[in-house]
Design a protein around this motif. Structure first.
Motif, PDB file in Angstrom:
ATOM      1  N   ARG A  88       0.889  -1.157   0.080  1.00 22.73           N
ATOM      2  CA  ARG A  88      -0.069   0.009  -0.031  1.00 22.73           C
ATOM      3  C   ARG A  88       0.892   1.227   0.187  1.00 22.73           C
ATOM      4  NH1 ARG A  88      -4.018   2.495   4.565  1.00 22.73           N
ATOM      5  NH2 ARG A  88      -5.237   3.819   3.368  1.00 22.73           N
ATOM      6  N   HIS A  89       0.214   2.269  -0.320  1.00 19.97           N
ATOM      7  CA  HIS A  89       1.030   3.528  -0.404  1.00 19.97           C
ATOM      8  C   HIS A  89       1.040   4.220   0.997  1.00 19.97           C
ATOM      9  CE1 HIS A  89      -2.603   5.663   0.522  1.00 19.97           C
ATOM     10  NE2 HIS A  89      -3.455   4.802  -0.420  1.00 19.97           N
ATOM     11  N   GLY A  90       1.973   5.194   1.142  1.00 19.07           N
ATOM     12  CA  GLY A  90       2.096   5.623   2.434  1.00 19.07           C
ATOM     13  C   GLY A  90       1.068   6.738   2.772  1.00 19.07           C
ATOM     14  N   ASP A  91       1.423   7.484   3.980  1.00 17.80           N
ATOM     15  CA  ASP A  91       0.512   8.583   4.589  1.00 17.80           C
ATOM     16  C   ASP A  91       0.029   9.581   3.618  1.00 17.80           C
ATOM     17  OD1 ASP A  91       2.547   7.218   6.406  1.00 17.80           O
ATOM     18  OD2 ASP A  91       1.347   8.140   7.858  1.00 17.80           O
ATOM     19  N   ARG A  92      -1.175   9.645   3.249  1.00 18.87           N
ATOM     20  CA  ARG A  92      -1.732  10.666   2.187  1.00 18.87           C
ATOM     21  C   ARG A  92      -1.909  12.011   3.169  1.00 18.87           C
ATOM     22  NH1 ARG A  92      -7.123   8.054  -0.020  1.00 18.87           N
ATOM     23  NH2 ARG A  92      -7.818  10.242  -0.178  1.00 18.87           N
ATOM     24  N   LEU A  93      -1.578  13.386   2.084  1.00 19.47           N
ATOM     25  CA  LEU A  93      -1.824  14.432   2.793  1.00 19.47           C
ATOM     26  C   LEU A  93      -3.042  14.746   3.315  1.00 19.47           C
ATOM     27  CD1 LEU A  93      -0.466  17.131   3.582  1.00 19.47           C
ATOM     28  CD2 LEU A  93      -0.670  17.893   0.992  1.00 19.47           C
ATOM     29  N   LEU A 112       1.440  12.536  -0.966  1.00 22.24           N
ATOM     30  CA  LEU A 112       1.861  11.874   0.233  1.00 22.24           C
ATOM     31  C   LEU A 112       2.232  13.149   1.425  1.00 22.24           C
ATOM     32  CD1 LEU A 112       4.528   9.000  -0.266  1.00 22.24           C
ATOM     33  CD2 LEU A 112       2.023   8.806   0.259  1.00 22.24           C
ATOM     34  N   HIS A 113       1.862  12.867   2.422  1.00 22.07           N
ATOM     35  CA  HIS A 113       2.680  13.744   3.647  1.00 22.07           C
ATOM     36  C   HIS A 113       4.007  13.281   3.677  1.00 22.07           C
ATOM     37  CE1 HIS A 113       3.289  14.948   7.936  1.00 22.07           C
ATOM     38  NE2 HIS A 113       2.415  15.856   7.661  1.00 22.07           N
ATOM     39  N   GLN A 114       4.803  14.013   4.416  1.00 21.10           N
ATOM     40  CA  GLN A 114       6.267  13.917   4.508  1.00 21.10           C
ATOM     41  C   GLN A 114       6.410  12.610   5.410  1.00 21.10           C
ATOM     42  OE1 GLN A 114       8.868  15.180   3.149  1.00 21.10           O
ATOM     43  NE2 GLN A 114       9.973  13.756   4.084  1.00 21.10           N
ATOM     44  N   ASP A 115       5.388  12.495   6.210  1.00 19.89           N
ATOM     45  CA  ASP A 115       5.421  11.037   7.082  1.00 19.89           C
ATOM     46  C   ASP A 115       5.598  10.022   6.160  1.00 19.89           C
ATOM     47  OD1 ASP A 115       5.861  12.709   9.373  1.00 19.89           O
ATOM     48  OD2 ASP A 115       3.861  12.150  10.188  1.00 19.89           O
ATOM     49  N   THR A 149       5.187   6.928  -3.395  1.00 21.27           N
ATOM     50  CA  THR A 149       5.638   5.718  -2.489  1.00 21.27           C
ATOM     51  C   THR A 149       6.497   5.052  -3.271  1.00 21.27           C
ATOM     52  OG1 THR A 149       3.506   5.746  -1.327  1.00 21.27           O
ATOM     53  CG2 THR A 149       4.786   3.695  -1.370  1.00 21.27           C
ATOM     54  N   ALA A 150       6.265   4.749  -4.669  1.00 20.28           N
ATOM     55  CA  ALA A 150       7.039   3.731  -5.383  1.00 20.28           C
ATOM     56  C   ALA A 150       8.683   4.539  -5.529  1.00 20.28           C
ATOM     57  CB  ALA A 150       6.646   3.431  -6.699  1.00 20.28           C
ATOM     58  N   SER A 151       8.305   5.982  -5.761  1.00 18.04           N
ATOM     59  CA  SER A 151       9.649   6.590  -5.778  1.00 18.04           C
ATOM     60  C   SER A 151      10.600   6.519  -4.827  1.00 18.04           C
ATOM     61  CB  SER A 151       9.445   8.104  -5.972  1.00 18.04           C
ATOM     62  OG  SER A 151      10.660   8.976  -6.119  1.00 18.04           O
ATOM     63  N   GLU A 152      10.217   6.710  -3.640  1.00 23.75           N
ATOM     64  CA  GLU A 152      10.814   6.591  -2.152  1.00 23.75           C
ATOM     65  C   GLU A 152      11.172   5.228  -2.239  1.00 23.75           C
ATOM     66  OE1 GLU A 152      12.040   9.080  -0.509  1.00 23.75           O
ATOM     67  OE2 GLU A 152      10.925  10.316  -1.758  1.00 23.75           O
ATOM     68  N   ALA A 153      10.269   4.028  -1.978  1.00 26.63           N
ATOM     69  CA  ALA A 153      10.851   2.882  -2.026  1.00 26.63           C
ATOM     70  C   ALA A 153      11.984   2.265  -2.972  1.00 26.63           C
ATOM     71  CB  ALA A 153       9.439   1.654  -2.222  1.00 26.63           C
ATOM     72  N   GLY A 289       1.559  -0.930   4.418  1.00 26.59           N
ATOM     73  CA  GLY A 289       1.658  -2.365   4.804  1.00 26.59           C
ATOM     74  C   GLY A 289       1.659  -3.256   3.559  1.00 26.59           C
ATOM     75  N   PHE A 290       1.986  -4.463   3.706  1.00 24.20           N
ATOM     76  CA  PHE A 290       2.430  -5.258   2.422  1.00 24.20           C
ATOM     77  C   PHE A 290       2.227  -6.924   2.645  1.00 24.20           C
ATOM     78  CE2 PHE A 290       6.481  -4.567   4.293  1.00 24.20           C
ATOM     79  CZ  PHE A 290       7.045  -5.865   4.771  1.00 24.20           C
TER      80      PHE A 290
END
Length: 326
Positions: A88-93, A112-115, A149-153, A289-290
């Protein structure tokens, strides 16, 4: 006799025979292992007889998946394991700043939020350290929160920290990334609030703009998408859940020799997890989560392969009930 040698060396006659035998089979030895185990094939000089070095093979292993001696008449097959991570993606703004939607031209597509960016990067680091196999390809939903999310991961998966240097090096050529529309959010009011959904049902995704969110040098423009366009607005929940599993299987079969990271939405992760676990009910998937899936692949000639069933290996951040718990 040398400890660990396949062939004891006792006489010149025996040595000559074993030397010829080793030369005959050595080019045909193929060793395939589970990624978490290591096989070490050492050649040791045993004796110098009449100026010829007799080399024997020492095979050491904690666990061996397969060891086959091939002959020209045998069909060449190699057993490997394919790993598929559905995340799943990260925390959304908009969940942190509810006023954001009042100022956005695309309120259905929050960043995404920075978190969330931090969480996505650390999740990528965790996968790199603990998966036991490298990720070769990533496929991403076109929604902005998944792209970021994909970019950071992917950056984390490609980054190798140097313990002797405070800086770290990222080789982004290790992973190829593609947009997969079939991994998109479930397109109904159950997943997208009616007050933010586009009135005309047009989510206005531009593939080039989506790709611009991904790390430079990672885009694979040659990859064919499973879904070329978005599902119709107000798709049913059962249809969406079947879609997610269809995309996972299709991508796995298109790239059987590669390990995949699929960045999608909570419903996508939950649907895949439920389908593979058969009988569980997922009631929450945390940000990033994954579920990790694995299957056995037998690779043949001319890009042919035979595959086992996808099985669940582990999960993180997925809350569910088994049938007996309901």
């Amino acid at each position: 006799m040398n400890a660990g040698c396949l062939f004891p060396v006792k006489t010149i006659q025996q040595t000559s025979l074993k030397k010829r035998l080793l030369r005959a089979i050595a080019p045909r030895l193929n060793v395939t292992t589970h990624t978490n185990h290591r096989i070490l094939l050492n050649f040791k000089d045993d004796d110098d007889i009449n100026g010829d070095i007799v080399r024997t093979a020492s095979l050491k292993s904690a666990s061996i998946s397969s060891l086959t001696a091939r002959s020209p008449k045998m069909e060449k097959k190699e057993q490997v394991y394919q790993y598929i991570v559905v995340m799943r993606h990260g925390d959304r703004l908009d969940n942190v700043d509810p006023l954001w939607i009042t100022q956005s031209q695309r309120p259905w597509d929050p960043p995404l939020h920075q978190d969330g960016k931090t969480r996505a990067f650390t999740t990528g680091q965790s996968l790199r350290q603990n998966l036991g196999a490298p990720i070769n390809r990533a496929f991403v939903s076109p929604f902005l929160r998944c792209l970021q999310t994909a970019s950071e991961a992917v950056r984390a998966l490609c980054t190798v920290a140097d313990p002797n240097n405070l800086s770290s090096d990222a080789d982004l050529s290790k992973i190829k990334v593609s947009i997969e529309i079939g991994l998109c959010e479930m397109l109904n009011r159950q997943a997208i609030r009616a007050n933010v959904a586009p009135k005309d049902g047009d989510f206005k995704f531009n593939i080039s703009e989506c790709e611009a969110q991904l790390p430079t040098g990672t885009i694979d423009h040659s990859a064919e998408r499973v879904y070329e366009k978005l599902p119709e607005w107000e798709e049913t929940a059962p249809a969406a859940r079947a879609r997610y599993m269809e995309v996972v299987k299709a991508l796995a079969d298109k790239y059987p020799s590669e390990n995949l990271l699929l960045v999608t939405h909570g419903e996508g992760v939950g649907s895949v997890f439920s389908a593979v676990m058969n009988g569980v009910t997922v009631y929450d998937v945390e940000y990033c989560g994954f579920t990790i899936l694995r299957r056995c692949i037998h690779l043949g000639e001319n890009q042919s392969f035979a595959a086992g069933e996808l099985t669940h290996q582990s999960e993180f951040g997925i809350k569910f009930l088994a049938a007996a718990d309901e």
